[in-house]
Design an enzyme around this catalytic site. Structure first.
Site, PDB file in Angstrom:
ATOM      1  N   ASP A   1       1.808  69.155  12.995  1.00 13.73           N
ATOM      2  CA  ASP A   1       2.132  68.081  13.929  1.00 13.73           C
ATOM      3  C   ASP A   1       0.885  67.239  14.120  1.00 13.73           C
ATOM      4  OD1 ASP A   1       4.771  68.917  14.371  1.00 13.73           O
ATOM      5  OD2 ASP A   1       4.212  70.204  16.049  1.00 13.73           O
TER       6      ASP A   1
ATOM      7  N   ASP B   1      10.158  65.201  12.715  1.00 16.28           N
ATOM      8  CA  ASP B   1      10.702  65.237  14.081  1.00 16.28           C
ATOM      9  C   ASP B   1      11.350  63.906  14.449  1.00 16.28           C
ATOM     10  OD1 ASP B   1       9.748  67.837  14.438  1.00 16.28           O
ATOM     11  OD2 ASP B   1       7.846  67.146  15.266  1.00 16.28           O
TER      12      ASP B   1
END
Length: 163
Positions: free
Chosen positions: A113, A127
């Site tokens: 991330d 995402d």
């Protein structure tokens, strides 16, 4: 659907490769002050780092999602649903690859991330595709747009059905 899934997968994995090289060692890039920062986070859990101790469960969930999307796609005849399933398939496949092949171990890998949304959460391109796909899925469901069976597909309407 497959083309969109591959595009999402390639963009997500390329951006993660970039993030691993450009943001390692604690480097941060401010895009919009207090709203959007790029910083590296290796996430063993799900959203908001929930379930960090059961990474293998997320591996199984991602594999199940990929299988379910491919199964549902067999009935696909709607262009809007093709976008939904393509976004979901690309995002889920990319997360599955992270879980399978990234450290610390096979099927226990951490998702990369790097997009920090003002300190609320940190995510990635997959995402974004997953969230957008879910939002569109919700809208299509609300509007009653079917996955398959578009007008003119050869099926009889209720008025034409002799039964």
């Amino acid at each position: 659907m497959i083309v969109l899934a591959v595009v999402v997968l390639l963009i997500d994995q390329a951006s993660k490769f970039w993030a691993m090289s450009a943001l390692s060692g604690g480097a941060e890039i401010t895009v919009i002050p207090r709203l959007l920062t790029l910083r590296l986070l290796l996430n063993p859990g799900a959203a908001f780092s929930l379930g960090e101790g059961v990474t293998w469960v997320f591996t199984l969930a991602a594999a199940g999602a990929v299988a379910g999307i491919l199964y549902a796609a067999r009935r696909l005849s709607s262009p809007a649903w093709a976008v939904v399933l393509g976004a979901l398939l690309g995002g889920a496949t990319s997360h599955l690859l992270d879980r399978l092949f990234r450290p610390p171990a096979f099927a226990q890998g951490h998702v990369v991330d790097f997009i920090d949304y003002g300190g609320l959460f940190v995510g990635n391109v997959a995402d974004i595709a997953l969230t957008g796909g879910c939002a569109l899925l919700f809208l299509l469901s609300l509007r009653g747009i079917p996955l398959a069976g578009a007008p003119g597909d050869g099926r009889l309407s209720a008025a034409q059905d002799p039964a």
